[in-house]
Write an enzyme that holds these catalytic residues in place. Sequence first.
Site, short mmCIF file in Angstrom:
data_model
loop_
_atom_site.label_atom_id
_atom_site.label_comp_id
_atom_site.label_asym_id
_atom_site.label_seq_id
_atom_site.Cartn_x
_atom_site.Cartn_y
_atom_site.Cartn_z
N HIS A 3 -18.37 -22.10 -74.28
CA HIS A 3 -17.08 -21.41 -74.17
C HIS A 3 -17.29 -19.90 -74.13
CE1 HIS A 3 -12.85 -20.58 -75.93
NE2 HIS A 3 -12.79 -20.65 -74.62
N ASP A 41 -22.80 -10.55 -54.48
CA ASP A 41 -23.26 -10.24 -53.13
C ASP A 41 -24.75 -9.91 -53.18
OD1 ASP A 41 -23.55 -7.52 -53.96
OD2 ASP A 41 -21.58 -6.98 -53.17
N TYR A 88 -19.09 -4.83 -52.81
CA TYR A 88 -18.31 -5.12 -54.03
C TYR A 88 -17.86 -6.57 -54.14
CZ TYR A 88 -18.18 -0.04 -53.84
OH TYR A 88 -18.53 1.29 -53.74
N ALA A 89 -18.43 -7.47 -53.37
CA ALA A 89 -18.03 -8.88 -53.41
C ALA A 89 -18.77 -9.59 -54.53
CB ALA A 89 -18.29 -9.55 -52.06
N ASN A 90 -18.31 -9.35 -55.75
CA ASN A 90 -18.91 -9.92 -56.95
C ASN A 90 -17.79 -10.49 -57.81
OD1 ASN A 90 -21.65 -8.71 -56.43
ND2 ASN A 90 -20.42 -6.85 -56.59
N HIS A 104 -15.93 -1.04 -60.47
CA HIS A 104 -17.26 -1.59 -60.17
C HIS A 104 -18.25 -1.25 -61.29
CE1 HIS A 104 -20.52 -3.20 -57.83
NE2 HIS A 104 -21.14 -2.04 -57.81
#
Length: 130
Positions: free
Chosen positions: A20, A28, A119-121, A97
């Site tokens: 949990h 990316d 920034y595709a995280n 970011h």
Amino acid sequence: MKKQGVLHRDLAALIASLGHRDAIVVADSGLPVPPGVNCIDLAVTKGIPPLLPVLQVILYEMVVERVVIADELQVNQSLVKSIADEVTPVSLEVVSHEQLKSLSQRARAVIRTGEWTPYANVILYSGVAF
């Protein structure tokens, strides 16, 4: 042998071991992996595999209670909407970011994709199934 879901041995073991509020980062190809954080590198080449299909397969097996993305990703509303659709009913929490990179230091692992979008995280926090 598994026939569906996460077939990657290390990724399947990671998901099975989450407790949990443990965090994993689906990243990316450019996100720096903090020292001491495990990296499961799925990247083959530019854009392969893309982030979204990897996220979809992980979400098939993982209970998620919190999702974090970077504010800077919001310039790509198409991807943000796709991520939001996948994680519904959980809402997206938006941070800078720099904050996302700081949060990633406490992740159990970074799953590096071939995604070529800045920034595709996505940070996923494990929930409980009951």
